[in-house]
Design a protein around this motif. Structure first.
Motif, PDB file in Angstrom:
ATOM      1  N   GLY A 198       0.828  -1.209   0.000  1.00  0.00           N
ATOM      2  CA  GLY A 198       0.000   0.000   0.000  1.00  0.00           C
ATOM      3  C   GLY A 198       0.863   1.261   0.000  1.00  0.00           C
ATOM      4  O   GLY A 198       0.607   2.208  -0.750  1.00  0.00           O
ATOM      5  N   LEU A 199       1.918   1.253   0.814  1.00  0.00           N
ATOM      6  CA  LEU A 199       2.817   2.413   0.862  1.00  0.00           C
ATOM      7  C   LEU A 199       3.522   2.602  -0.481  1.00  0.00           C
ATOM      8  O   LEU A 199       3.649   3.728  -0.978  1.00  0.00           O
ATOM      9  CB  LEU A 199       3.852   2.240   1.980  1.00  0.00           C
ATOM     10  N   ALA A 200       3.946   1.480  -1.084  1.00  0.00           N
ATOM     11  CA  ALA A 200       4.682   1.562  -2.352  1.00  0.00           C
ATOM     12  C   ALA A 200       3.779   1.993  -3.511  1.00  0.00           C
ATOM     13  O   ALA A 200       4.264   2.456  -4.535  1.00  0.00           O
ATOM     14  CB  ALA A 200       5.336   0.212  -2.662  1.00  0.00           C
ATOM     15  N   LEU A 201       2.467   1.837  -3.357  1.00  0.00           N
ATOM     16  CA  LEU A 201       1.538   2.177  -4.435  1.00  0.00           C
ATOM     17  C   LEU A 201       1.083   3.633  -4.411  1.00  0.00           C
ATOM     18  O   LEU A 201       0.363   4.078  -5.308  1.00  0.00           O
ATOM     19  CB  LEU A 201       0.305   1.258  -4.384  1.00  0.00           C
ATOM     20  N   ARG A 202       1.486   4.381  -3.361  1.00  0.00           N
ATOM     21  CA  ARG A 202       1.176   5.818  -3.352  1.00  0.00           C
ATOM     22  C   ARG A 202       1.749   6.466  -4.604  1.00  0.00           C
ATOM     23  O   ARG A 202       2.925   6.251  -4.917  1.00  0.00           O
ATOM     24  CB  ARG A 202       1.852   6.494  -2.165  1.00  0.00           C
ATOM     25  N   ALA A 283       0.245   3.219 -18.265  1.00  0.00           N
ATOM     26  CA  ALA A 283       1.562   3.887 -18.237  1.00  0.00           C
ATOM     27  C   ALA A 283       2.304   3.615 -16.922  1.00  0.00           C
ATOM     28  O   ALA A 283       3.523   3.808 -16.842  1.00  0.00           O
ATOM     29  CB  ALA A 283       1.384   5.392 -18.419  1.00  0.00           C
ATOM     30  N   GLN A 284       1.568   3.157 -15.888  1.00  0.00           N
ATOM     31  CA  GLN A 284       2.198   2.880 -14.588  1.00  0.00           C
ATOM     32  C   GLN A 284       2.539   1.397 -14.409  1.00  0.00           C
ATOM     33  O   GLN A 284       2.905   0.966 -13.311  1.00  0.00           O
ATOM     34  CB  GLN A 284       1.269   3.313 -13.440  1.00  0.00           C
ATOM     35  N   ALA A 285       2.380   0.592 -15.481  1.00  0.00           N
ATOM     36  CA  ALA A 285       2.565  -0.863 -15.339  1.00  0.00           C
ATOM     37  C   ALA A 285       3.938  -1.212 -14.753  1.00  0.00           C
ATOM     38  O   ALA A 285       4.042  -2.071 -13.862  1.00  0.00           O
ATOM     39  CB  ALA A 285       2.351  -1.558 -16.678  1.00  0.00           C
ATOM     40  N   ALA A 286       4.989  -0.556 -15.243  1.00  0.00           N
ATOM     41  CA  ALA A 286       6.331  -0.859 -14.739  1.00  0.00           C
ATOM     42  C   ALA A 286       6.456  -0.411 -13.278  1.00  0.00           C
ATOM     43  O   ALA A 286       7.078  -1.097 -12.459  1.00  0.00           O
ATOM     44  CB  ALA A 286       7.389  -0.172 -15.597  1.00  0.00           C
ATOM     45  N   ALA A 287       5.840   0.717 -12.939  1.00  0.00           N
ATOM     46  CA  ALA A 287       5.895   1.215 -11.565  1.00  0.00           C
ATOM     47  C   ALA A 287       5.139   0.276 -10.613  1.00  0.00           C
ATOM     48  O   ALA A 287       5.544   0.086  -9.464  1.00  0.00           O
ATOM     49  CB  ALA A 287       5.312   2.625 -11.493  1.00  0.00           C
ATOM     50  N   GLN A 289       4.899  -3.003 -11.009  1.00  0.00           N
ATOM     51  CA  GLN A 289       5.788  -4.154 -10.789  1.00  0.00           C
ATOM     52  C   GLN A 289       6.941  -3.774  -9.860  1.00  0.00           C
ATOM     53  O   GLN A 289       7.369  -4.582  -9.034  1.00  0.00           O
ATOM     54  CB  GLN A 289       6.309  -4.703 -12.121  1.00  0.00           C
ATOM     55  N   ALA A 290       7.430  -2.542  -9.979  1.00  0.00           N
ATOM     56  CA  ALA A 290       8.503  -2.084  -9.084  1.00  0.00           C
ATOM     57  C   ALA A 290       8.009  -2.019  -7.641  1.00  0.00           C
ATOM     58  O   ALA A 290       8.718  -2.404  -6.707  1.00  0.00           O
ATOM     59  CB  ALA A 290       9.021  -0.727  -9.537  1.00  0.00           C
ATOM     60  N   ALA A 291       6.748  -1.568  -7.454  1.00  0.00           N
ATOM     61  CA  ALA A 291       6.166  -1.512  -6.104  1.00  0.00           C
ATOM     62  C   ALA A 291       6.009  -2.924  -5.542  1.00  0.00           C
ATOM     63  O   ALA A 291       6.253  -3.166  -4.351  1.00  0.00           O
ATOM     64  CB  ALA A 291       4.809  -0.801  -6.142  1.00  0.00           C
ATOM     65  N   ARG A 293       7.850  -5.564  -6.318  1.00  0.00           N
ATOM     66  CA  ARG A 293       9.194  -6.065  -5.964  1.00  0.00           C
ATOM     67  C   ARG A 293       9.697  -5.406  -4.689  1.00  0.00           C
ATOM     68  O   ARG A 293      10.178  -6.067  -3.775  1.00  0.00           O
ATOM     69  CB  ARG A 293      10.184  -5.781  -7.100  1.00  0.00           C
ATOM     70  N   ALA A 294       9.529  -4.084  -4.606  1.00  0.00           N
ATOM     71  CA  ALA A 294      10.046  -3.349  -3.448  1.00  0.00           C
ATOM     72  C   ALA A 294       9.386  -3.817  -2.154  1.00  0.00           C
ATOM     73  O   ALA A 294       9.998  -3.818  -1.088  1.00  0.00           O
ATOM     74  CB  ALA A 294       9.829  -1.854  -3.646  1.00  0.00           C
ATOM     75  N   SER A 295       8.115  -4.224  -2.246  1.00  0.00           N
ATOM     76  CA  SER A 295       7.390  -4.629  -1.038  1.00  0.00           C
ATOM     77  C   SER A 295       7.371  -6.145  -0.867  1.00  0.00           C
ATOM     78  O   SER A 295       6.783  -6.656   0.087  1.00  0.00           O
ATOM     79  CB  SER A 295       5.947  -4.101  -1.106  1.00  0.00           C
ATOM     80  N   GLY A 296       7.998  -6.866  -1.803  1.00  0.00           N
ATOM     81  CA  GLY A 296       8.028  -8.331  -1.708  1.00  0.00           C
ATOM     82  C   GLY A 296       6.640  -8.949  -1.783  1.00  0.00           C
ATOM     83  O   GLY A 296       6.369  -9.959  -1.134  1.00  0.00           O
ATOM     84  N   THR A 297       5.744  -8.335  -2.552  1.00  0.00           N
ATOM     85  CA  THR A 297       4.361  -8.807  -2.641  1.00  0.00           C
ATOM     86  C   THR A 297       4.007  -9.094  -4.094  1.00  0.00           C
ATOM     87  O   THR A 297       4.053  -8.187  -4.926  1.00  0.00           O
ATOM     88  CB  THR A 297       3.400  -7.705  -2.136  1.00  0.00           C
ATOM     89  N   PRO A 298       3.644 -10.341  -4.417  1.00  0.00           N
ATOM     90  CA  PRO A 298       3.259 -10.601  -5.801  1.00  0.00           C
ATOM     91  C   PRO A 298       1.994  -9.846  -6.186  1.00  0.00           C
ATOM     92  O   PRO A 298       1.098  -9.652  -5.352  1.00  0.00           O
ATOM     93  CB  PRO A 298       3.000 -12.118  -5.840  1.00  0.00           C
ATOM     94  N   VAL A 299       1.941  -9.396  -7.421  1.00  0.00           N
ATOM     95  CA  VAL A 299       0.804  -8.637  -7.921  1.00  0.00           C
ATOM     96  C   VAL A 299       0.421  -9.207  -9.288  1.00  0.00           C
ATOM     97  O   VAL A 299       1.294  -9.519 -10.087  1.00  0.00           O
ATOM     98  CB  VAL A 299       1.207  -7.145  -8.017  1.00  0.00           C
ATOM     99  N   THR A 300      -0.864  -9.389  -9.535  1.00  0.00           N
ATOM    100  CA  THR A 300      -1.333  -9.958 -10.801  1.00  0.00           C
ATOM    101  C   THR A 300      -2.347  -9.022 -11.447  1.00  0.00           C
ATOM    102  O   THR A 300      -3.281  -8.566 -10.777  1.00  0.00           O
ATOM    103  CB  THR A 300      -2.030 -11.328 -10.560  1.00  0.00           C
ATOM    104  N   ARG A 301      -2.183  -8.783 -12.745  1.00  0.00           N
ATOM    105  CA  ARG A 301      -3.176  -8.003 -13.480  1.00  0.00           C
ATOM    106  C   ARG A 301      -4.318  -8.928 -13.876  1.00  0.00           C
ATOM    107  O   ARG A 301      -4.102  -9.951 -14.515  1.00  0.00           O
ATOM    108  CB  ARG A 301      -2.542  -7.383 -14.732  1.00  0.00           C
ATOM    109  N   ILE A 302      -5.527  -8.593 -13.478  1.00  0.00           N
ATOM    110  CA  ILE A 302      -6.668  -9.490 -13.718  1.00  0.00           C
ATOM    111  C   ILE A 302      -7.705  -8.890 -14.656  1.00  0.00           C
ATOM    112  O   ILE A 302      -8.673  -9.577 -14.999  1.00  0.00           O
ATOM    113  CB  ILE A 302      -7.376  -9.877 -12.395  1.00  0.00           C
ATOM    114  N   GLY A 303      -7.548  -7.649 -15.063  1.00  0.00           N
ATOM    115  CA  GLY A 303      -8.566  -7.082 -15.945  1.00  0.00           C
ATOM    116  C   GLY A 303      -8.316  -5.630 -16.235  1.00  0.00           C
ATOM    117  O   GLY A 303      -7.224  -5.103 -15.983  1.00  0.00           O
TER     118      GLY A 303
END
Ligand code: ADP
Ligand code: MG
Length: 337
Positions: A198-202, A283-287, A289-291, A293-303
């Motif tokens: 959550g912090l990394a996604l600000r 446009a934030q897709a790479a950011a 994925q960086a968030a 990685r930085a938070s050690g939390t897997p994230v999946t695009r679902i739609g």
């Protein structure tokens, strides 16, 4: 043991360096909290009621963890940094065998997030735990439900559906092998609040919510408050359930004797996941994925979000799946467990 002995013994700890900002903690009429200059408070309450949110005989250590975890999950969804919380507790009786592990589970998670217990209330009554948590966020940077725009990607963190599967098994509605139940039960009883993500996604996510009542329901709140709709890919979503392994090619192939339709129902509408569902412009897709990685939390695009209101669930070929995908609603669903 009396009320005040109970509070002193289990919930009052010496003021520690960790509790920075808590000027006065447990023991007076009010707690005093020093805000970090320039920050806004993010405040949220969550109540856990015996027989509704948890089995009355659940391990008190995991209950202490979960009671705080569901509150920290709300701070995570806002991109807020946890600071302090209050604990209002109704207990049928003051039993050390219950209070000791409950407070240990609670403080272990609190300390892991630097979140201080600053006060509360204790009364005799049917077991009920209400926590109010306070976090900090720079003005204008909180992640809101209302920020999604047409064309944003929709993401979820971690895994979904395992808590709902465990609940169904504990209710005797499905069978799971013991090792599989143990894994799923961990997700039900000890959810991981996604605070670091959550912090990394600000500044990266356009909108966010935590998944407490079911993915589609909680995503639906984001969409309704943002004035958009979305399509979710079921063939991606079904892989988010960790306790059943579905092959990519053949949705009929599964472990643990769980039919794909049930797994999908648990993923899309199960609830109790405490993951984050969020949107972000492509446009934030790479950011994003960086968030992750930085938070050690897997994230999946679902739609993806779109102009047409509501949520549509499609399979890999784009065909619409009918549902219904009912999320949990306290006033629409019979009591659980
Ligand atoms: P009051 O009588 O003013 O309501 P209480 O006697 O309920 O105050 O509480 C005494 C102190 O113990 C207060 O500082 C309160 O915040 C704290 N307290 C009570 N219950 C809890 C609890 N379950 N966890 C943490 N602090 C608590
Ligand atoms: Mg009181």
């Amino acid at each position: 043991m009396g009320e005040f002995e109970l509070i002193t013994r289990y919930f009052q700890r010496p003021q520690r360096a960790l509790d920075e900002g808590v000027v006065l903690g447990v023991g007076d009429d009010c707690a005093l909290l020093q805000p970090t200059p320039g920050m806004q408070w993010a405040v949220s309450s969550d109540m856990l009621v015996s027989g509704r949110h948890f089995f009355p005989d659940v391990d008190p250590r995991t209950l202490g963890h979960k009671a705080l975890a569901v509150n920290l999950s709300d701070l995570a969804a806002c991109g807020a940094k946890p600071r302090a919380f209050t604990l209002a507790l109704a207990l049928p009786e003051a039993r050390a065998e219950w209070l000791q592990p409950f407070s240990e589970g609670l403080f272990a998670l609190a300390d892991a997030h630097g979140c201080a217990l600053m006060g509360g209330d204790t009364t005799r009554g049917p077991l009920n735990i209400c926590i109010t948590v306070m976090g900090e966020v720079p003005p204008g940077q909180a992640l809101l439900r209302s920020g999604a725009r047409v064309g944003d990607d929709v993401y979820v963190s971690g895994t979904l559906g395992d808590a709902a599967l465990a609940l169904r098994c504990l209710q005797g509605r499905v069978h799971l092998p013991p090792a599989v139940l143990a894994q799923a039960r961990q997700r039900l009883e000890q959810p991981t609040p996604r605070v670091a993500l959550g912090l990394a996604l600000r500044g990266v996510a356009s909108a966010a919510a935590d998944v407490s009542d079911g993915l589609l329901g909680d995503l639906g709140h984001i969409l309704a408050q943002s004035g958009v709709g979305a399509t979710v890919d079921a063939d991606i979503a079904i892989h988010l359930i960790a306790t059943c392994a579905y092959s990519t090619r053949d949705r009929g192939q599964f472990d643990a004797e769980i039919p794909p339709a049930l797994a999908l129902q648990c993923v899309l509408a199960g609830g109790d996941d405490y993951e984050l569902v969020f949107t972000a412009p492509p446009a934030q897709a790479a950011a994003v994925q960086a968030a992750a990685r930085a938070s050690g939390t897997p994230v999946t695009r679902i739609g993806r979000t779109e102009a047409m209101a509501g949520v549509r669930v499609v399979d890999g070929s784009g065909a619409l799946l009918p549902g219904p995908w009912a999320s949990f609603d306290h006033f629409a669903t019979p009591p659980r467990p």
